[in-house]
Design a protein around this motif. Sequence first.
Motif: not given
Length: 441
Positions: A40-50
């Motif tokens: 449910g989470y894509d790091p690319t949508l949040s500046e790469g945050s793991l």
Amino acid sequence: MTDSKTPPIAAPASRRKPKADIETIGGRRLKPSTLMMGHGYDPTLSEGSLKPPIFLTSTFAFESAAAGKKFFEHITGKREGPADGLVYSRFNGPNQEILEDRLAVWDEADDSLVFSSGMSAIATMLLALVGQNDVIVHSGPLYAATETLIARILSRFGVSFLDFPAGATREEIDSMMDQAKALAAEKGGKVALVYLESPANPTNALVDVEAVRASRDAAFPGDQKPAIAIDNTFLGPLWQQPIKQGAELVVYSLTKYAGGHSDLVAGGVSGNQTLINIIRPMRNVIGTICDPNTAWMLLRSLETLELRMTRAGENAAKVCAFLKAHPKVEGLGYLGMIDDPRQQDIYNRHCSGAGSTFSLFIRGGEAESFRFLDALKIAKLAVSLGGTETLASHPAAMTHLSVPQERKDALGITDNLVRISIGIEDPDDLIADFDQALALV
């Protein structure tokens, strides 16, 4: 004029296309414990945050007026399902939506909703599904606040209830369904909900969910059937998945095992998409969604849920083996040591583990139970359950104090009942603590 060397500004996260979740590899369906690490989470949508950031915002900017209109068509119920984007933190938010995606994984549910507490989840569900003059059929006992909500608050709006004991047979459940239909016809309403709690709080009595589903379907052969909802807090989601037995909604106090660290309060409802679509607009209206920080903390906790629950379950088995043989223990309400054949049959069909919360019956009454509780050194004297630490409480004098004495007697909530929730400490240390406390009884 823009400098030719200035790099282009990245598109806002809301305009980027998220990567699809990976749920299978080589035909193998990934287990929930694996999916908790990124589903449910894509790091690319949040500046790469793991890990997902905490989105501390009250509102979200729309790409266009038309997009805003479309979002509100979902929020107001003109379109079914969740909004196609982020609108306002009373309705949805990134942390809450990721959490809901992951909760649905555990119970193999269509969808999930998260709430500010277990009781706000239950209250919102009831308000969404039950109307004036309707009838609720429920098992007993229920968590005291749930019983209060149904019997004392909803009754002010013409809602009636009928209840059957947790261990009821198919024939007893059938009889209750017939009585509920007759009562609903008399009142001019409908049988709106079948609400279960299994294991029951605090007795650990199990409900035969399969029998309830068969009884409901036989009593209501048409399309208009009351939903079957179940509070799965004591065993879920690791040791019991009631949707597989026929429940359509699963309710949780996420404060307990899902949170698991006694540092947050939250609730959840998972299940059938059609029913979730009815509950969601009610949550939007009355604002019972959990906050972003709590959702973020739950995302952290879900990553270790299987590890924590497994260790607590192993500890409980060792502790109960000691307690069962102790001369000052009158009995145990522990699912790993069931005496009743019917309860054992339900356990075999419904459960994959005995859990870590159980009832301990001290020889004596309230005075002896209080002496035991006051003598504990490792276990904490506190309500709640499912945390990393061991907790002990006295339901008759604490969580179920508001329940009338006659009903407590009928449900087996006695003065010598102590509820224990085993944590992840060393089991031999816990045994030593219980041993020294029992010596003072």
